[in-house]
Scaffold this active site. Structure first.
Site, PDB file in Angstrom:
ATOM      1  N   ASN A   1       5.805  -4.514   4.015  1.00 35.97           N
ATOM      2  CA  ASN A   1       6.690  -4.234   5.032  1.00 35.97           C
ATOM      3  C   ASN A   1       7.403  -5.402   5.358  1.00 35.97           C
ATOM      4  OD1 ASN A   1       5.655  -1.716   5.258  1.00 35.97           O
ATOM      5  ND2 ASN A   1       3.839  -2.072   6.626  1.00 35.97           N
TER       6      ASN A   1
ATOM      7  N   ASP B   1       5.112  -6.216  12.072  1.00 30.17           N
ATOM      8  CA  ASP B   1       5.730  -6.667  11.014  1.00 30.17           C
ATOM      9  C   ASP B   1       7.209  -6.984  10.945  1.00 30.17           C
ATOM     10  OD1 ASP B   1       3.363  -6.169   9.541  1.00 30.17           O
ATOM     11  OD2 ASP B   1       3.764  -4.116   8.814  1.00 30.17           O
TER      12      ASP B   1
ATOM     13  N   LYS C   1       1.149  -5.025   4.762  1.00 29.38           N
ATOM     14  CA  LYS C   1       1.728  -5.945   5.750  1.00 29.38           C
ATOM     15  C   LYS C   1       2.833  -6.612   4.887  1.00 29.38           C
ATOM     16  CE  LYS C   1      -1.122  -6.580   9.615  1.00 29.38           C
ATOM     17  NZ  LYS C   1      -0.176  -6.447  10.466  1.00 29.38           N
TER      18      LYS C   1
ATOM     19  N   ASN D   1       0.764  -1.188   0.094  1.00 30.26           N
ATOM     20  CA  ASN D   1       0.038  -0.035  -0.164  1.00 30.26           C
ATOM     21  C   ASN D   1       0.879   1.198  -0.076  1.00 30.26           C
ATOM     22  OD1 ASN D   1      -2.237  -1.598   0.296  1.00 30.26           O
ATOM     23  ND2 ASN D   1      -2.244  -1.627   2.694  1.00 30.26           N
TER      24      ASN D   1
ATOM     25  N   SER E   1      10.863   2.610   9.079  1.00 34.24           N
ATOM     26  CA  SER E   1      11.373   2.293  10.546  1.00 34.24           C
ATOM     27  C   SER E   1      12.165   0.921  10.634  1.00 34.24           C
ATOM     28  CB  SER E   1      10.003   2.326  11.345  1.00 34.24           C
ATOM     29  OG  SER E   1       9.333   1.140  11.138  1.00 34.24           O
TER      30      SER E   1
END
Length: 371
Positions: A79, A308, A76, A46, A363
């Site tokens: 990630n 994740d 998800k 996404n 992150s």
């Protein structure tokens, strides 16, 4: 992503037609890792639109704390693919199997995955749908609430035989296959079955749709990995103490039906750490408890991708354990591999590091930061 998604649309869309044919990209993993069993992630990707604000109550309007929204790659599946790639650090291929949209965002998403060393050669493009989008409400305490618009994530083969063939090809040579519930369950089930047939270890992130996990999907995976809220939702039971969380995990295992096909449950409980529940041959349950890692700086900044990162670390380090047990059968390695304290420590560190920075993909930590 560092640059804005809203670039010159005409240029981006022209680029899209050249970089995203029917099958997206080519294998880009380094030659040294090609003989190692891969980590395969089948799932969503996404564009995340991140707003600094608590979620509004029903009928309420709130004003964001920051004057502008932030954009980042999310979903998800994407990630977890990026997290796994950073954590294996080139030691094995990491492959992402998903569906790119027909818009300018797809160019950015593809570039981000490629830049992180993720092989997207098994991904496809939806000609009639835009990229999926995630609207993330980031509260002052770092808690994140999201609404996901599926977009291209919903565009998978409708013919079940074609879908099965695609998943057979995608999971060939995999050590671990990571799944989530942000794409249709029938796709996830096809991937799980194909992976198990080829001896891969299958991990299911329980996050995504609120619906109960179908029993046939539970019985097709080795690990179900919910967070505390998802564990409570899947069992209609509280998990706010360790005893209650263990009981809920056992209840979730039993939902899989036949005992020989039941998964383990590895549940994350935020600051309380994680717990692992496995069913024994005599019908009893074994329990293990793993502590949380300290968040750098002592404050959760954005928990969006913490789960994740945790799950990707489990996949990466379980794959290493499976490398060390290649001469053993699936039964001799307790259904593939068991999460050890070493795996759990790495996963906890990865989750804590991810919670210390804003954004999902930005992150996700490197291997050097975790070990």
């Amino acid at each position: 992503m560092t640059r804005s998604f809203v670039a010159t649309s005409a240029i981006a869309l022209l680029t899209l037609s050249t970089v995203l044919p029917a099958a997206v990209g080519t294998a880009e993993t380094c030659a040294a890792s090609m003989d190692r069993p891969s980590i395969v992630v089948v799932g969503s990707l996404n564009v995340d639109i991140i707003v600094a604000s608590r979620p509004p109550e029903l009928h309420e309007t709130v004003v964001a704390v920051e004057p502008r929204a932030r954009f980042a790659m999310g979903g998800k599946g994407a990630n977890q693919a990026v997290a796994a790639a950073r954590l294996v650090a080139g030691a094995r291929p990491v492959k992402f199997v998903g569906v790119f949209g027909n818009d300018a965002h797809a160019v950015e998403l593809e570039a981000e995955l490629r830049a992180n060393g993720v092989d997207i050669s098994m991904s496809e493009r939806a000609h009639d749908l835009p990229s999926g989008q995630g609207f993330v409400m980031l509260s002052p305490d770092g808690a994140a609430s999201s609404v996901v618009i599926p977009g291209a994530n919903s565009r998978w083969p409708t013919d079940e035989a074609e879908l099965a063939r695609r998943m057979e090809a995608a999971t060939r040579g995999a050590a671990v296959v990571m799944l989530q519930r942000e794409i249709p369950d029938r796709v996830t089930l096809a991937a799980a079955r194909a992976a198990r047939e080829r001896g891969a270890l299958v991990l299911l992130d329980a996050g995504g749709v609120d619906d109960p996990i179908p029993p046939e999907l539970l019985s097709a995976v080795d690990y179900v990995m919910p967070n505390e809220t998802e564990l409570e939702r899947q069992t209609n039971a509280s998990a706010d103490t360790d005893d209650l969380a263990y009981a809920a995990a056992e209840a979730l295992i039993k939902k899989a039906g036949a005992r020989r096909e039941r998964p383990r449950v590895l549940a994350t409980l935020g600051a309380r750490g994680a717990l692992l529940v496995s069913e024994e041959k005599d019908g009893g349950f074994s329990r293990a408890r793993f502590p949380a890692a300290e968040v750098p700086g002592g404050k959760v900044v954005d928990a969006t991708a913490a789960g994740d990162a945790f799950r990707a670390a489990v996949a990466a380090f379980l794959a290493e354990d499976r490398d060390a047990a290649t001469k053993k059968t699936r039964a001799e390695t307790a259904g593939g591999a068991l999460v050890s304290p070493r795996v759990a420590r790495a996963a906890a560190a990865a989750g804590a590091l991810a919670a210390s920075r804003v954004g999902a993909a930005p992150s996700l930590p490197s291997r050097a930061a975790v070990v």
